[in-house]
Design a protein around this motif. Structure first.
Motif, PDB file in Angstrom:
ATOM      1  N   ARG A   1       8.865   0.504  -2.414  1.00  0.00           N
ATOM      2  CA  ARG A   1       8.557   1.892  -2.744  1.00  0.00           C
ATOM      3  C   ARG A   1       7.073   2.058  -3.042  1.00  0.00           C
ATOM      4  O   ARG A   1       6.418   2.997  -2.565  1.00  0.00           O
ATOM      5  N   GLN A   2       6.503   1.135  -3.806  1.00  0.00           N
ATOM      6  CA  GLN A   2       5.073   1.204  -4.109  1.00  0.00           C
ATOM      7  C   GLN A   2       4.227   1.003  -2.856  1.00  0.00           C
ATOM      8  O   GLN A   2       3.189   1.652  -2.691  1.00  0.00           O
TER       9      GLN A   2
ATOM     10  N   CYS B   1       4.968   1.986   0.044  1.00  0.00           N
ATOM     11  CA  CYS B   1       5.043   3.210   0.837  1.00  0.00           C
ATOM     12  C   CYS B   1       4.182   4.336   0.264  1.00  0.00           C
ATOM     13  O   CYS B   1       4.056   5.393   0.894  1.00  0.00           O
ATOM     14  N   GLN B   2       3.615   4.117  -0.895  1.00  0.00           N
ATOM     15  CA  GLN B   2       2.805   5.144  -1.522  1.00  0.00           C
ATOM     16  C   GLN B   2       1.334   5.048  -1.153  1.00  0.00           C
ATOM     17  O   GLN B   2       0.502   5.797  -1.667  1.00  0.00           O
ATOM     18  N   ASN B   3       0.992   4.109  -0.280  1.00  0.00           N
ATOM     19  CA  ASN B   3      -0.382   4.029   0.217  1.00  0.00           C
ATOM     20  C   ASN B   3      -0.342   3.638   1.691  1.00  0.00           C
ATOM     21  O   ASN B   3       0.702   3.234   2.206  1.00  0.00           O
TER      22      ASN B   3
ATOM     23  N   ASP C   1      11.389   7.037   5.096  1.00  0.00           N
ATOM     24  CA  ASP C   1      10.098   6.578   4.588  1.00  0.00           C
ATOM     25  C   ASP C   1       9.187   5.999   5.660  1.00  0.00           C
ATOM     26  O   ASP C   1       7.969   6.025   5.518  1.00  0.00           O
TER      27      ASP C   1
END
Length: 276
Positions: A7-8, A10-12, A170
């Motif tokens: 998840r982290q 996918c945040q950058n 995602d």
């Protein structure tokens, strides 16, 4: 600093590098790949023949090494998706996703209410066998789960924008071989038709801020696709990497030893006869 979750990641839009496991689900595989520098592992159940008992064990091996697992299930059936999630997969990869309706069915199997319709099972592998507030746990699992939709068909390319726009999807992951076949040009990865399809999928991901991924057979291909905007780059597969390394060593030994004349064995000394 703790190791990032999927998840982290996918945040950058930084590059993330992983490895494809289709054969060697040994207890040490997580630490071997972690110490090789991998950020994630793609664990395949579509073509490998791995069963769910193996998946459950392999996820524990990868968790021990703090290495996130994406499990590619063999189909879009609920039983395959939900079971992999229950076993603790951080990411789930689905083959042949071509339409928003298909994607919605997938999300229903991955996510708990109110985001989906997945059957509830708590206090098992996916939440480390812990108790806790039910609503909080459902929300945490929905946040934790990452969905990778494989674009492997001409229809999937045509619907790439709609798929990338969906909440819960995602990453669009290009299945390059199947896509080339669907486009009518098997294995022609430099054809205009194939490269135009890649551009279409990449543009959809950029527009909607989604991740983009694929398997890469070698470093040069990985660098090429990073320049196209791909973030998840999964390097080769365990079978072929191992085979190539062993072949290089055996070929080197065979060539190096071909002209080497071994030292002649020493003749044993003659024994003296007794009494002389």
């Amino acid at each position: 600093m703790s190791d990032p979750t999927l998840r982290q990641m996918c945040q950058n839009h930084d590059p993330k590098f992983g490895h494809f496991v289709v054969e060697f689900a040994t207890p040490g595989i997580g630490h071997i790949l972690k110490n090789a520098g991998c950020d994630f592992v793609l664990f395949d159940c579509e073509h490998s023949g791995f069963g769910f008992e193996t998946v459950k064990s392999a996820i524990r091996y990868l968790e021990a090494a703090r290495l996130p697992a994406i499990v590619r299930v063999p189909s879009r059936e609920y039983q395959h998706i939900a079971r992999a999630m229950d076993m603790g997969a951080e990411g789930i990869m689905l083959p042949m996703v071509s339409t928003p309706d298909e994607a919605r069915t997938i999300l229903d199997a991955v996510k708990y209410v109110p985001e989906g319709k997945r059957g509830v099972a708590l206090g098992i592998a996916h939440d480390a066998y812990r108790g806790g507030d039910v609503l909080a746990k459902l929300a945490a699992q929905n946040q934790r789960s990452v969905v990778f939709a494989q674009i492997e068909t001409k229809e999937g390319v045509a619907n790439a924008d709609a798929l990338a726009a969906m909440d819960g999807i995602d990453c669009l992951w290009v299945g390059h071989f199947d896509l080339s076949c669907s486009l009518g040009e098997p294995g022609q990865f430099q054809s205009k038709t194939f490269l135009d399809a890649i551009d279409t999928v990449a543009a959809a991901c950029r527009k909607h801020g989604k991740q983009l991924g694929r398997l890469v057979p070698d470093v040069a291909t990985g660098v090429e696709y990073r320049a196209k905007g791909f973030e998840f780059l999964c390097y080769a597969g365990d079978v072929w990497t191992y085979q190539a390394a062993v072949k290089a060593g055996i070929d080197g030994l065979r060539a190096g030893c071909a002209d080497v004349a071994p030292a002649a064995p020493e003749k044993p000394a003659k024994k003296k006869k007794k009494g002389k």
